[in-house]
Design an enzyme around this catalytic site. Structure first.
Site, PDB file in Angstrom:
ATOM      1  N   TYR A  77       6.251   6.921 -24.938  1.00 14.31           N
ATOM      2  CA  TYR A  77       6.152   5.962 -23.843  1.00 14.31           C
ATOM      3  C   TYR A  77       7.401   5.080 -23.806  1.00 14.31           C
ATOM      4  CZ  TYR A  77       1.245   7.375 -23.692  1.00 14.31           C
ATOM      5  OH  TYR A  77       0.087   8.111 -23.593  1.00 14.31           O
TER       6      TYR A  77
ATOM      7  N   ASN B 224      -1.761   9.073 -13.285  1.00 16.67           N
ATOM      8  CA  ASN B 224      -1.206  10.293 -12.709  1.00 16.67           C
ATOM      9  C   ASN B 224      -2.317  11.088 -12.014  1.00 16.67           C
ATOM     10  OD1 ASN B 224      -0.020  12.777 -12.180  1.00 16.67           O
ATOM     11  ND2 ASN B 224       0.214  13.340 -14.319  1.00 16.67           N
TER      12      ASN B 224
ATOM     13  N   CYS C 143       1.848  14.741 -17.847  1.00 16.80           N
ATOM     14  CA  CYS C 143       1.617  13.488 -18.568  1.00 16.80           C
ATOM     15  C   CYS C 143       1.180  13.733 -20.012  1.00 16.80           C
ATOM     16  CB  CYS C 143       0.614  12.616 -17.826  1.00 16.80           C
ATOM     17  SG  CYS C 143      -0.924  13.440 -17.404  1.00 16.80           S
ATOM     18  N   HIS C 144       0.667  14.930 -20.294  1.00 18.42           N
ATOM     19  CA  HIS C 144       0.260  15.254 -21.662  1.00 18.42           C
ATOM     20  C   HIS C 144       1.453  15.311 -22.611  1.00 18.42           C
ATOM     21  CE1 HIS C 144       1.095  19.085 -19.611  1.00 18.42           C
ATOM     22  NE2 HIS C 144       1.502  19.524 -20.800  1.00 18.42           N
TER      23      HIS C 144
ATOM     24  N   GLU D 277       1.634  24.818 -25.192  1.00 18.60           N
ATOM     25  CA  GLU D 277       3.047  24.846 -24.775  1.00 18.60           C
ATOM     26  C   GLU D 277       4.008  25.008 -25.962  1.00 18.60           C
ATOM     27  OE1 GLU D 277       2.762  22.073 -20.768  1.00 18.60           O
ATOM     28  OE2 GLU D 277       3.799  21.280 -22.510  1.00 18.60           O
TER      29      GLU D 277
END
Length: 149
Positions: A87, A108, A116-117, A144
């Site tokens: 952040y 979001n 956003c993850h 991912e």
């Protein structure tokens, strides 16, 4: 507004379109189902992405939000697949504080598509607004190939 739902490893998801752009991705199955060309292409892209994640969402998105939120969301779209940012790092890029970034990330309206993850706390994962909460965030990051903090 037209909506179209799909099954995903995270559970049912519903895409919403307005004026030729995706404006929302919500957890759950939408009541009304409308197959517009954009919604069908977006659904098919997500189906393929959940088989093998690659690249960024290639279709127009116009999520509703403040100018600051949109600035944060644009920065999220620049985080490469399999990587994370804190952040604080996003705040240093767009201005504001880690807290204001966290608030924008939490609002979001197009999660997964605006990744956003991929934003984590300085010492841990932080939260996630998905239906499965932090478990969904962990699943997406591992899917991912990202290293968990």
């Amino acid at each position: 507004m037209p909506q179209l739902s799909l099954h995903s490893p995270l559970g049912p998801l519903t895409l919403t379109e307005e004026d030729g752009a995706i404006i929302a991705l919500d957890w759950g199955w939408g009541r009304d189902q409308t197959e517009t060309p954009l919604l069908c292409e977006a659904r098919d892209w997500l189906d393929q992405w959940f088989d093998a994640p690659t690249g960024s969402f290639p279709y127009p998105m116009k999520p509703w939000g403040t100018d600051y939120q949109k600035k944060v969301w644009a920065a999220l779209c620049e985080i490469p697949l399999g990587e994370t940012r804190t952040y604080k790092q996003i705040a240093e890029k767009v201005g504001g504080s880690a807290r204001s970034v966290g608030q924008a990330v939490g609002r979001n309206p197009v999660p997964v598509l605006i990744p956003c993850h991929r934003v984590v706390a300085a010492h841990g994962l932080g939260g996630y607004s998905g239906d499965g909460g932090v478990d969904d965030k962990v699943w997406l990051l591992e899917f991912e190939g990202a290293s968990l903090p």
